[in-house]
Structures are given as structure tokens and as C-alpha cells.
Design an enzyme around this catalytic site. Structure first.
Site, mmCIF file in Angstrom:
data_model
loop_
_atom_site.group_PDB
_atom_site.id
_atom_site.type_symbol
_atom_site.label_atom_id
_atom_site.label_comp_id
_atom_site.label_asym_id
_atom_site.label_seq_id
_atom_site.Cartn_x
_atom_site.Cartn_y
_atom_site.Cartn_z
ATOM 1 N N ASP A 71 38.103 30.125 39.777
ATOM 2 C CA ASP A 71 38.594 29.977 41.068
ATOM 3 C C ASP A 71 37.565 29.165 42.067
ATOM 4 O O ASP A 71 37.896 29.461 43.375
ATOM 5 C CB ASP A 71 39.032 31.474 41.531
ATOM 6 C CG ASP A 71 37.915 32.378 41.805
ATOM 7 O OD1 ASP A 71 36.733 32.070 41.351
ATOM 8 O OD2 ASP A 71 38.235 33.322 42.087
ATOM 9 N N PRO B 163 29.722 29.171 34.365
ATOM 10 C CA PRO B 163 29.215 28.953 35.522
ATOM 11 C C PRO B 163 27.942 29.865 35.509
ATOM 12 O O PRO B 163 26.934 29.760 35.888
ATOM 13 C CB PRO B 163 29.988 28.766 36.501
ATOM 14 C CG PRO B 163 31.255 29.361 35.898
ATOM 15 C CD PRO B 163 31.200 29.031 34.635
ATOM 16 N N GLY B 164 28.309 31.310 35.054
ATOM 17 C CA GLY B 164 27.449 32.329 35.091
ATOM 18 C C GLY B 164 26.361 32.221 34.068
ATOM 19 O O GLY B 164 25.213 32.617 34.339
ATOM 20 N N ASP C 42 34.373 29.714 43.044
ATOM 21 C CA ASP C 42 33.364 30.204 44.046
ATOM 22 C C ASP C 42 32.300 30.920 43.749
ATOM 23 O O ASP C 42 31.708 31.711 44.302
ATOM 24 C CB ASP C 42 34.438 31.515 45.020
ATOM 25 C CG ASP C 42 34.759 32.466 43.960
ATOM 26 O OD1 ASP C 42 34.599 32.453 42.947
ATOM 27 O OD2 ASP C 42 35.108 33.510 44.682
ATOM 28 N N HIS D 208 77.883 52.943 51.884
ATOM 29 C CA HIS D 208 78.554 52.253 50.717
ATOM 30 C C HIS D 208 78.124 50.638 50.871
ATOM 31 O O HIS D 208 78.909 49.775 50.396
ATOM 32 C CB HIS D 208 80.209 52.131 50.809
ATOM 33 C CG HIS D 208 80.433 53.729 50.677
ATOM 34 N ND1 HIS D 208 80.635 54.526 51.696
ATOM 35 C CD2 HIS D 208 80.631 54.611 49.710
ATOM 36 C CE1 HIS D 208 81.052 55.589 51.659
ATOM 37 N NE2 HIS D 208 81.024 55.901 50.361
ATOM 38 N N GLY E 246 76.954 56.589 43.262
ATOM 39 C CA GLY E 246 76.256 55.814 43.665
ATOM 40 C C GLY E 246 75.360 56.219 44.890
ATOM 41 O O GLY E 246 74.419 55.485 45.406
ATOM 42 N N HIS E 247 75.262 57.387 45.258
ATOM 43 C CA HIS E 247 74.663 58.216 46.140
ATOM 44 C C HIS E 247 73.646 59.220 45.613
ATOM 45 O O HIS E 247 73.037 59.922 46.134
ATOM 46 C CB HIS E 247 75.664 58.822 47.344
ATOM 47 C CG HIS E 247 76.615 57.924 47.725
ATOM 48 N ND1 HIS E 247 76.380 56.866 48.372
ATOM 49 C CD2 HIS E 247 77.906 58.241 47.723
ATOM 50 C CE1 HIS E 247 77.497 56.477 48.604
ATOM 51 N NE2 HIS E 247 78.582 57.052 48.324
ATOM 52 N N MET F 11 28.153 35.148 31.662
ATOM 53 C CA MET F 11 26.636 35.122 31.767
ATOM 54 C C MET F 11 26.077 35.687 30.803
ATOM 55 O O MET F 11 24.797 35.438 30.395
ATOM 56 C CB MET F 11 26.258 35.620 33.270
ATOM 57 C CG MET F 11 26.464 37.126 33.394
ATOM 58 S SD MET F 11 25.663 37.760 35.111
ATOM 59 C CE MET F 11 26.936 36.983 36.013
#
Length: 544
Positions: free
Chosen positions: A383, A530-531, A385, A219, A60-61, A475
Site C-alpha cells: 500500500d 521492501p522489508g 507506506d 408491516h 413476520g414479527h 523481511m
């Protein structure tokens, strides 16, 4: 707790060992098969002509301890089950297999199971005529005045020094003395943001968000102190001061160990802060950052220090043939080359052209007037904007126009300047795409003096770099047919083509580019891109 990549808990260690052997770099490792559940990795090139060095403990190391088996470090590593000491028989068989006339040094960490099992194995080996010595590493300084400090990552310093001295052909007494002297010259401390994950353990992590445990064990043992999670440099400073208090030094090496769960970028920050700490000021050598002695996936790190003398310095700098030893770096300054920025800054003299100014003002004003409408459309399919983003670019160009700071009489240069300005004010991908469009168009116009060809060239580059095409609901669905119609039948045809292209996006129920590509058909159906709508409005405004 996090999940683990595992087959069965019972086979986890053996699976890990097999993975190590399948991909070993130096072809110098072998599993010792004693016909039972003993798990030992040893050097396959070992000749028993020098002092053997054995270490081991619970698994485990990783990469400890098997990753440090090889010339210059360990001769063999005895692997126990997860966080459990290997059996007496496993240790004894390992000793008997690798020990020749020169003898064997066994290095263990200060845990009860290791002390008992390795200790009994050493005694049995002595009864069988083997020359064996054992040293116990106790480098953890997290608990002040602890009579039995734990052994943690500083153990690797012991491996390196003992392995080097043994490789020089020194006898067992000399190797043992070097190992013990190293143990007396080291100190370590760890810190973690979360404990480790254990197979089948669904309990919640005891370390709360925003907290860190200082001095925890490898451990998953609880730390000696829970502190607020501060900036990395503050955590390092606390650890640095504790190490220097416990192990005062003016010449030392520092080992920076990833406990398993930190990313490379986090470990690089740790390293930077260690080098700049009080501990780093007098450090000559650095080992890491690297996962060297982990606690499965513990999100944390440890720092170890070793006081240097000539022997230890030479030992650390000596070559090894191991998979996990990362080598040693000498302290460096941050290399910085002072450079003059080569990014293109366009120089030009403003010029006037009334027709160009009117067209540019019309375009910018139209976009600004449609800001709210564009944002509304983008709220449905993106989104929200697009209008604000386009309007910020338009306002920038309009401000430069009002200040008479544009080369209006040089259209090719004007497009290049606009392209540069848009990247400074328009966020996201749209600013970069429009900058690509105007930059390429400006270059084409300068070469051909053909406005439509210039716009088509700009659009081609935008499509190439952006990855969108006609039909992808962007667009481009309005721009591409508009430019085609303009070149073939004049500007009035371009206006009609732009509107038809924008209208075509009403029925497109699948977007293949932009944020709309993440939406379902019900959201997109009947909504104009939108574009494309912005392109439609610009062409219409220029036709009035």
C-alpha cells in the site's frame, strides 16, 4: 432491497414454526394440527384450569407472538401468513382448544383484519358456550389524535400483565380489566432507517440515504414524518418527548425493541441514549434491548412506555417460561472501577556509549535515506507506506539519541526501550512486529549477554506472533539467514546473507503474509520485498 434467507414464500411461516419447535428451550410448546393450513403454537403443559390468553396476527414479527407462549404469558399464538391476519377458523379452533371453564382472553393489535377475524371467532366461540373476552391494543402514538392507533410493541406489556394475573388464578373479568388498564397505560413509537424486505419484492427502499422515518408501522407502512438522520441521541430525544407528551408519567418501565435489522452495538447505543433521555430519568425498569416485535429485517427500533403501579410492577418482574421474554432489568448506574494503568512504562537513566550510538545512528539514517525507495517498492507490492512507516520509527529513535535520552551503555535495556518507542510512532502491523522483536531480543540479551542469540530470539518471537516464515516474502527472508550467518561465520557473512535473502524475494511470485499476499504473481515477479530490502541496506551500512 436485500435478499432473504428463505425456501419458498408459501412455506416460510411453517418453516419458521418448525425451527422454533426443533430448538425450544423449555419443551413446553406444541403445534396444534387441525389437518389444514391452520398455524397455532400452544402450551403443551396447559391444564385449562386458569384463564387462557391468546394473541396472534400476521407473521413476520418474530419472536412475536409464538416466542411469548409459555407460563406467565400466552397460552397460544395464532400465526397468520406474512403480514396477514389468521383466518377465522384458525382463531376459533385455537380458542376452542385451550379454553376451559375459566374462560379465555383474546389480545389483538388494532388492525382491521385482526379485529374482524379475531372478533368473529370470539363471537362464534361464545355461541358455542365458551366464555371469551377480547381487548384491542392501540399503543402507537405517532399520529396525533388518531381515532384508531395501531398496536405495536407495547402489546407485550399486555401479554405480560394479563398472563401474570391469569397465573394467579383470577377470573376472566379481573384478567380482562387488568389487560384493558394496561392498554390505557402504554404508548409506543418507532423509527427506521430502512423499510423491511418482502419476498419477491425488488422495489427500492423508499427511505433515502441520510433520512429516517418516524412513526412507521410494523408491516412496513410509511412513517408519519421523514426526518434527517441525526445522531442517535437526537432521535431518541424526539421519541422520548413524544412518548412523555402522550403518556405523562413519573414512574414507568421502558421497552426497547429492535425492529429486526439493527446490530447489537447499535441497540446498545440506543439503550444508552434512552436511559439518559428524559424518558429514562424516571424509568424504574427496562425490558431489552432485544428483538421482541420485529418487521422482518427493518433497520430501526421502537420504544414503549408503561405507567407503573404495584400490580404492573409485580407482573413485569414475575418469572415466565417463554423463549423470547428477555426479563426485566432495574435502572442501574454505569459501573466504573478506577484503576491505575498497569501497562509497563520503562524507567531508566540515560547513558552514553559511542560505539552503540554510532551503530544506532547509522541504522536510523540508512532507513530514513531509503524512505522513498522503500515506498516505491511498496507501491508495487503493497500500500505504498513501508518507507514512511519505517522512517517514522527511525526518526523517533534518532531524536531520542540526539537528546541523549537512551540507555546506550545497557544494550538489553536499550532494545526494550526502542521496542516501546516504536509502537507509539509506527502504524500498522510493522510497528508491533518490530516492537515484539526488540522487546524479546532485549530480554534475551539481558539473560545471555549474547547479541546474535538475542536477535535470533527476537526474530523467533516475531515469526511466532506474526505468522510468517522464511519463503513467505517478508523481511524475514533477509533477517533469518543474516542472523544464522552472523552466528556461524561473523558479521561480514551476515551482510552477504542479508543481500542474498533479499534477492531471493525477486523470484518469489507468491506472498504468504502481509498485503502482498493479496496480489497475483505478475505483480510480484521481479520486485524485491521492501522489508527485506530495508534489512539488506541496514546490514550493508553497518559493514562500511
Amino acid at each position: 432491497m436485500a435478499d432473504l434467507v428463505i425456501n419458498e414464500r408459501e412455506s416460510w411461516v411453517n418453516d419458521s414454526i418448525d425451527g422454533t419447535l426443533y430448538t425450544q428451550q423449555h419443551n413446553n410448546l406444541t403445534r396444534l394440527d387441525f389437518g389444514n393450513d391452520i398455524k397455532v403454537i400452544a402450551r403443551s403443559d396447559w391444564q385449562k384450569d386458569k384463564v387462557a390468553i391468546i394473541c396472534g396476527g400476521g407473521s413476520g414479527h418474530e419472536p412475536a407472538h409464538a416466542g411469548f407462549v409459555g407460563k406467565g404469558m400466552l397460552t397460544a399464538a395464532v400465526c397468520g401468513d406474512l403480514f396477514a391476519a389468521p383466518s377465522v377458523d384458525a382463531v376459533l379452533n385455537a380458542i376452542l382448544h385451550v379454553t376451559g371453564d375459566a374462560g379465555c382472553l383474546v389480545v389483538i393489535k388494532n388492525y382491521t383484519g385482526d379485529r374482524l377475524n379475531f372478533g368473529l371467532a370470539c363471537e362464534k366461540a361464545k355461541e358455542m358456550g365458551r366464555n371469551v373476552e377480547m381487548v384491542i391494543v392501540s399503543d402507537d402514538i405517532s399520529i396525533p389524535e388518531n381515532p384508531k392507533p395501531r398496536g405495536i410493541a407495547g402489546t407485550l406489556f399486555v401479554h405480560k400483565v394479563a398472563g401474570y394475573v391469569a397465573e394467579q388464578g383470577e377470573d376472566l373479568a379481573t384478567v380482562t380489566k387488568a389487560a384493558q388498564d394496561t392498554i390505557d397505560s402504554i404508548a409506543s413509537i418507532g423509527i427506521a432507517l430502512s423499510s423491511c424486505t418482502l419476498p419477491g419484492d425488488d422495489s427500492a427502499d423508499r427511505i433515502a440515504a441520510g433520512k429516517a422515518e418516524l412513526g412507521l408501522g410494523i408491516h412496513g407502512e410509511a412513517g408519519i414524518e421523514t426526518i434527517e438522520l441525526r445522531q442517535c441521541k437526537e432521535l431518541v430525544s424526539i421519541m422520548s418527548d413524544k412518548l412523555l407528551t402522550a403518556c405523562p408519567s413519573e414512574r414507568h418501565a421502558v421497552l426497547i425493541n429492535n425492529l429486526g435489522g439493527l446490530s447489537p452495538i447499535e441497540m446498545n447505543v440506543v439503550t444508552k441514549d434512552v436511559v439518559e433521555s428524559n424518558l429514562g430519568k424516571n424509568a424504574e425498569l427496562f425490558i431489552g434491548p432485544a428483538p421482541l416485535m420485529t418487521a422482518i429485517d427493518m433497520k430501526g427500533f421502537s420504544i414503549s412506555i408503561i405507567k407503573l403501579d404495584e400490580l404492573k410492577r409485580q407482573a413485569l418482574l414475575s418469572d415466565t417460561v417463554t423463549a423470547a421474554w428477555p426479563g426485566v432489568s432495574k435502572k442501574q448506574t454505569v459501573a466504573v472501577t478506577q484503576c491505575e494503568s498497569q501497562s509497563s512504562q520503562i524507567t531508566f537513566s540515560p547513558s552514553q556509549n559511542e560505539a552503540v550510538a554510532n551503530a544506532l545512528r547509522t541504522v536510523c539514517s540508512t532507513i530514513i535515506e531509503n524512505e522513498a525507495a522503500l515506498n516505491h517498492l511498496d507501491t508495487i507490492v503493497g500500500d505504498g507506506d513501508t518507507g514512511s512507516t519505517f522512517a517514522s520509527g527511525a526518526r523517533k529513535v534518532l531524536a531520542e539519541l540526539d537528546a541523549n535520552q537512551l540507555p546506550l551503555n545497557e544494550p538489553g535495556l536499550l532494545m526494550t526501550v526502542i521496542g516501546q518507542q516504536l509502537t507509539t510512532v509506527m502504524g500498522g502491523s510493522s510497528g508491533v512486529l518490530l516492537s515484539i522483536f526488540f522487546t524479546a531480543a532485549g530480554r534475551e540479551f539481558t539473560a545471555t549477554n549474547n547479541l546474535v542469540a538475542a536477535f535470533q530470539s527476537g526474530l523467533a518471537r516475531m515469526m511466532e506472533y506474526g505468522g510468517a516464515a522464511v519463503g513467505d516474502r517478508t523481511m524475514i527472508d533477509a533477517l533469518y539467514p543474516a542472523f544464522e550467518a552472523w552466528g556461524a561465520n561473523g558479521f561480514a557473512a551476515a551482510v552477504e546473507a542479508a543481500k542474498a535473502g533479499a534477492d531471493s524475494t525477486l523470484d518469489m511470485t507468491k506472498a504468504n503474509a502481509g498485503r502482498s499476499s493479496y496480489l497475483n504473481s505478475d505483480t510480484l515477479n521481479g520486485v524485491k520485498d521492501p522489508g527485506a530490502f530495508a534489512v539488506e541496506q541496514v546490514f550493508e551500512s553497518l559493514n562500511k
